[in-house]
Design a protein around this motif. Structure first.
Motif, PDB file in Angstrom:
ATOM      1  N   MET A  99       0.860  -1.174   0.000  1.00  0.00           N
ATOM      2  CA  MET A  99       0.000   0.000   0.000  1.00  0.00           C
ATOM      3  C   MET A  99       0.903   1.233   0.000  1.00  0.00           C
ATOM      4  SD  MET A  99      -3.352   0.640   2.432  1.00  0.00           S
ATOM      5  CE  MET A  99      -2.607   0.070   3.900  1.00  0.00           C
ATOM      6  N   ASP A 100       0.641   2.150  -0.907  1.00  0.00           N
ATOM      7  CA  ASP A 100       1.470   3.349  -0.965  1.00  0.00           C
ATOM      8  C   ASP A 100       1.061   4.363   0.109  1.00  0.00           C
ATOM      9  OD1 ASP A 100      -0.887   4.239  -2.001  1.00  0.00           O
ATOM     10  OD2 ASP A 100      -0.047   5.110  -3.815  1.00  0.00           O
ATOM     11  N   GLU A 101       1.845   5.403   0.218  1.00  0.00           N
ATOM     12  CA  GLU A 101       1.663   6.390   1.300  1.00  0.00           C
ATOM     13  C   GLU A 101       0.305   7.085   1.240  1.00  0.00           C
ATOM     14  OE1 GLU A 101       2.369   8.336   4.734  1.00  0.00           O
ATOM     15  OE2 GLU A 101       3.536   6.711   3.874  1.00  0.00           O
ATOM     16  N   SER A 102      -0.175   7.420   0.056  1.00  0.00           N
ATOM     17  CA  SER A 102      -1.460   8.118  -0.044  1.00  0.00           C
ATOM     18  C   SER A 102      -2.609   7.225   0.444  1.00  0.00           C
ATOM     19  CB  SER A 102      -1.716   8.578  -1.477  1.00  0.00           C
ATOM     20  OG  SER A 102      -1.797   7.470  -2.347  1.00  0.00           O
ATOM     21  N   LYS A 103      -2.543   5.928   0.131  1.00  0.00           N
ATOM     22  CA  LYS A 103      -3.586   5.012   0.612  1.00  0.00           C
ATOM     23  C   LYS A 103      -3.500   4.840   2.113  1.00  0.00           C
ATOM     24  CE  LYS A 103      -4.511   2.263  -3.475  1.00  0.00           C
ATOM     25  NZ  LYS A 103      -4.557   0.912  -4.042  1.00  0.00           N
ATOM     26  N   ARG A 104      -2.276   4.805   2.665  1.00  0.00           N
ATOM     27  CA  ARG A 104      -2.123   4.685   4.124  1.00  0.00           C
ATOM     28  C   ARG A 104      -2.724   5.884   4.828  1.00  0.00           C
ATOM     29  NH1 ARG A 104       3.596   3.758   3.821  1.00  0.00           N
ATOM     30  NH2 ARG A 104       3.550   1.934   2.580  1.00  0.00           N
ATOM     31  N   ARG A 105      -2.496   7.069   4.280  1.00  0.00           N
ATOM     32  CA  ARG A 105      -3.070   8.285   4.873  1.00  0.00           C
ATOM     33  C   ARG A 105      -4.591   8.241   4.820  1.00  0.00           C
ATOM     34  NH1 ARG A 105       0.278  12.924   2.010  1.00  0.00           N
ATOM     35  NH2 ARG A 105       2.339  12.236   2.613  1.00  0.00           N
ATOM     36  N   ALA A 106      -5.120   7.797   3.690  1.00  0.00           N
ATOM     37  CA  ALA A 106      -6.573   7.715   3.556  1.00  0.00           C
ATOM     38  C   ALA A 106      -7.149   6.719   4.558  1.00  0.00           C
ATOM     39  CB  ALA A 106      -6.942   7.313   2.130  1.00  0.00           C
ATOM     40  N   VAL A 107      -6.484   5.586   4.741  1.00  0.00           N
ATOM     41  CA  VAL A 107      -6.956   4.581   5.700  1.00  0.00           C
ATOM     42  C   VAL A 107      -6.911   5.132   7.116  1.00  0.00           C
ATOM     43  CG1 VAL A 107      -6.384   2.358   6.753  1.00  0.00           C
ATOM     44  CG2 VAL A 107      -6.444   2.566   4.267  1.00  0.00           C
ATOM     45  N   ARG A 108      -5.835   5.815   7.480  1.00  0.00           N
ATOM     46  CA  ARG A 108      -5.746   6.411   8.829  1.00  0.00           C
ATOM     47  C   ARG A 108      -6.857   7.423   9.045  1.00  0.00           C
ATOM     48  NH1 ARG A 108       0.397   6.879   8.507  1.00  0.00           N
ATOM     49  NH2 ARG A 108      -0.168   8.752   7.397  1.00  0.00           N
ATOM     50  N   PHE A 109      -7.102   8.260   8.035  1.00  0.00           N
ATOM     51  CA  PHE A 109      -8.159   9.258   8.145  1.00  0.00           C
ATOM     52  C   PHE A 109      -9.521   8.577   8.320  1.00  0.00           C
ATOM     53  CE2 PHE A 109     -11.525  11.665   6.027  1.00  0.00           C
ATOM     54  CZ  PHE A 109     -11.516  12.814   6.796  1.00  0.00           C
ATOM     55  N   LEU A 110      -9.786   7.565   7.508  1.00  0.00           N
ATOM     56  CA  LEU A 110     -11.074   6.876   7.598  1.00  0.00           C
ATOM     57  C   LEU A 110     -11.242   6.154   8.923  1.00  0.00           C
ATOM     58  CD1 LEU A 110     -11.314   5.515   3.976  1.00  0.00           C
ATOM     59  CD2 LEU A 110     -12.802   7.227   5.012  1.00  0.00           C
ATOM     60  N   GLU A 111     -10.167   5.603   9.457  1.00  0.00           N
ATOM     61  CA  GLU A 111     -10.258   4.942  10.762  1.00  0.00           C
ATOM     62  C   GLU A 111     -10.610   5.944  11.854  1.00  0.00           C
ATOM     63  OE1 GLU A 111      -6.479   2.946  10.842  1.00  0.00           O
ATOM     64  OE2 GLU A 111      -7.344   1.103  10.013  1.00  0.00           O
ATOM     65  N   LYS A 112     -10.067   7.157  11.769  1.00  0.00           N
ATOM     66  CA  LYS A 112     -10.434   8.202  12.731  1.00  0.00           C
ATOM     67  C   LYS A 112     -11.892   8.594  12.555  1.00  0.00           C
ATOM     68  CE  LYS A 112      -5.861  10.262  13.127  1.00  0.00           C
ATOM     69  NZ  LYS A 112      -5.047  11.450  12.823  1.00  0.00           N
ATOM     70  N   GLU A 113     -12.334   8.693  11.302  1.00  0.00           N
ATOM     71  CA  GLU A 113     -13.729   9.025  11.026  1.00  0.00           C
ATOM     72  C   GLU A 113     -14.661   7.964  11.601  1.00  0.00           C
ATOM     73  OE1 GLU A 113     -15.291  11.742   9.149  1.00  0.00           O
ATOM     74  OE2 GLU A 113     -13.394  12.523   9.901  1.00  0.00           O
ATOM     75  N   ILE A 114     -14.304   6.701  11.454  1.00  0.00           N
ATOM     76  CA  ILE A 114     -15.128   5.616  11.981  1.00  0.00           C
ATOM     77  C   ILE A 114     -15.267   5.743  13.493  1.00  0.00           C
ATOM     78  CG2 ILE A 114     -15.205   3.115  12.367  1.00  0.00           C
ATOM     79  CD1 ILE A 114     -13.920   2.844   9.539  1.00  0.00           C
ATOM     80  N   LYS A 115     -14.161   6.054  14.172  1.00  0.00           N
ATOM     81  CA  LYS A 115     -14.222   6.237  15.633  1.00  0.00           C
ATOM     82  C   LYS A 115     -15.132   7.405  15.994  1.00  0.00           C
ATOM     83  CE  LYS A 115      -9.673   4.330  16.579  1.00  0.00           C
ATOM     84  NZ  LYS A 115      -8.297   4.636  16.986  1.00  0.00           N
ATOM     85  N   THR A 116     -15.049   8.479  15.231  1.00  0.00           N
ATOM     86  CA  THR A 116     -15.901   9.644  15.476  1.00  0.00           C
ATOM     87  C   THR A 116     -17.364   9.286  15.267  1.00  0.00           C
ATOM     88  OG1 THR A 116     -14.139  11.128  14.774  1.00  0.00           O
ATOM     89  CG2 THR A 116     -16.363  12.031  14.794  1.00  0.00           C
ATOM     90  N   TYR A 117     -17.663   8.585  14.171  1.00  0.00           N
ATOM     91  CA  TYR A 117     -19.039   8.181  13.895  1.00  0.00           C
ATOM     92  C   TYR A 117     -19.578   7.265  14.981  1.00  0.00           C
ATOM     93  CZ  TYR A 117     -18.277   9.948   9.128  1.00  0.00           C
ATOM     94  OH  TYR A 117     -18.003  10.725   8.044  1.00  0.00           O
ATOM     95  N   MET A 118     -18.734   6.352  15.472  1.00  0.00           N
ATOM     96  CA  MET A 118     -19.178   5.451  16.539  1.00  0.00           C
ATOM     97  C   MET A 118     -19.525   6.247  17.788  1.00  0.00           C
ATOM     98  SD  MET A 118     -16.968   1.902  16.206  1.00  0.00           S
ATOM     99  CE  MET A 118     -15.600   2.521  17.113  1.00  0.00           C
TER     100      MET A 118
END
Length: 67
Positions: free
Chosen positions: A1-20
């Motif tokens: 996984m390249d750096e841009s995808k890793r950043r997107a995954v980290r961002f989405l994981e934070k969003e998921i925690k916020t939504y929860m």
């Protein structure tokens, strides 16, 4: 996984925690949030955030899949 995808995954994981957290808060307190979108008012409920969590989890899954 390249750096841009890793950043997107980290961002989405934070969003998921916020939504929860928001979903849990709205369901425990019986609170319904009203949000103004354009000229109409939209009711925000726990189900709204649960749907966003599902979308974010699907995106994380897609990003983590090998090319």
């Amino acid at each position: 996984m390249d750096e841009s995808k890793r950043r997107a995954v980290r961002f989405l994981e934070k969003e998921i925690k916020t939504y929860m957290a928001l979903s849990l808060f709205l369901s425990k307190k019986g609170i319904r949030g009203h949000v103004r979108v354009g000229e109409r008012t939209v009711l925000i409920s726990p189900a709204f955030y649960k749907d966003r969590m599902k979308e974010a989890k699907n995106l994380v899954y897609e990003l983590r899949k090998p090319n």
